[in-house]
Design an enzyme around this catalytic site. Structure first.
Site, PDB file in Angstrom:
ATOM      1  N   PRO A  65       0.818  -1.212   0.000  1.00  0.00           N
ATOM      2  CA  PRO A  65       0.000   0.000   0.000  1.00  0.00           C
ATOM      3  C   PRO A  65       0.852   1.262   0.000  1.00  0.00           C
ATOM      4  CG  PRO A  65      -0.825  -1.591   1.593  1.00  0.00           C
ATOM      5  CD  PRO A  65       0.487  -2.117   1.098  1.00  0.00           C
ATOM      6  N   GLU A  66       0.446   2.230  -0.808  1.00  0.00           N
ATOM      7  CA  GLU A  66       1.141   3.513  -0.871  1.00  0.00           C
ATOM      8  C   GLU A  66       0.262   4.577  -0.226  1.00  0.00           C
ATOM      9  OE1 GLU A  66       2.772   4.232  -4.814  1.00  0.00           O
ATOM     10  OE2 GLU A  66       3.059   2.093  -5.136  1.00  0.00           O
TER      11      GLU A  66
END
Length: 275
Positions: free
Chosen positions: A2-3
């Site tokens: 996840p960013e």
């Protein structure tokens, strides 16, 4: 992994569900989930005051000068669920609340993520105090970023992934921002003009802002928000993961190149490789 947009989606959900609630009980079901914890994970009786984020990290400040810091890793999920619901197969940490309402559960199939109780330094958890502000923070200074970027003398994508320079930008959104700014990932940072850097920053913010509106990017069922729902920005990607598919600007097939044991996707025509 996840960013920034995916973590921000989770943060917003947590802010709605856990702010102001007092932890009634905390249960650690897998030691790797708190492997970076120094001392016992003592959070029972503490009240969560908000939900905060910097880059890919999020934290829940507690009454006092401490916070629960979380990093989702490759597969971590923070879920808000009924205390009566069946325990998830990969449940690692469970927080029950004194009001008897929904639990907060940390579920992590691959156990690369972690949670920990830590002190705050100027409002930021001590273990991540060295990380640069992300481009959506008020603390982010565009001019300082431009000067530091040009001084790096490295490939532009490598610089975008450097969390000491700018946090929250990962492989997916770096490729998307570079496509939007018409920059090849191997372009040297010292060759960028100040207007071009400003254009790149605008592209970073535009791409990640659009992803945030769509709940982030989900390529499998492991990334979800606090309600267990997946994002759908993967349908809007212009470069990342689109090898041999036509560029939406010029029709040239998107090219995949090896980069730092990963992949970079770009348009050979719109993003000319430097000589």
């Amino acid at each position: 992994m996840p960013e920034l947009p995916e973590v921000e989606v989770v943060r917003r959900g947590l802010a709605d569900w856990v702010t102001g609630r007092t932890i009634g009980a905390a249960e650690v079901l897998h030691p790797r989930a708190v492997r970076r914890q120094i001392g016992p994970f003592l959070v029972t009786g503490r009240t969560i005051t908000s939900a905060e984020r910097r880059g890919k990290y999020l934290w829940l400040p507690l009454d006092g000068e401490e916070a629960i810091l979380a990093h989702l890793g490759m597969s971590g999920q923070l879920l808000v669920v009924s205390p009566d619901s069946v325990l998830e197969k990969h449940l690692r940490v469970r927080l029950a609340f004194a009001d008897g309402g929904n639990d907060l559960r940390f579920v992590d199939q691959r156990t690369f993520g972690h949670v920990m109780l830590t002190s705050l330094v100027n409002g930021v958890p001590e273990p991540i105090a060295h990380i640069a502000p992300d481009p959506f923070e008020a603390a982010f200074d565009d001019d300082v970023f431009a000067r530091r970027l040009r001084a790096r003398r490295t490939e532009i994508k490598r610089a975008l992934l450097d969390q000491s320079l700018i946090s929250g930008v990962g492989n997916i959104y770096a490729d998307e921002a570079l496509w939007l700014a018409r920059l090849h990932w191997s372009r040297s940072t010292e060759t960028l003009t100040k207007p071009k850097i400003a254009e790149l920053l605008a592209a970073v913010r535009q791409v990640m802002g659009a992803a945030l509106l769509q709940g982030g990017t989900s390529f499998d069922s492991l990334y979800v928000n606090v309600n267990g729902e997946s994002g759908y920005f993967d349908r809007s990607l212009e470069a990342y993961g689109r090898r041999d598919q036509p560029c939406s600007r010029c029709g040239t097939p998107i090219r995949r190149e090896a980069f730092m044991n990963r992949s970079s996707f770009s348009c050979p025509r719109c993003q000319r490789k430097p000589r």
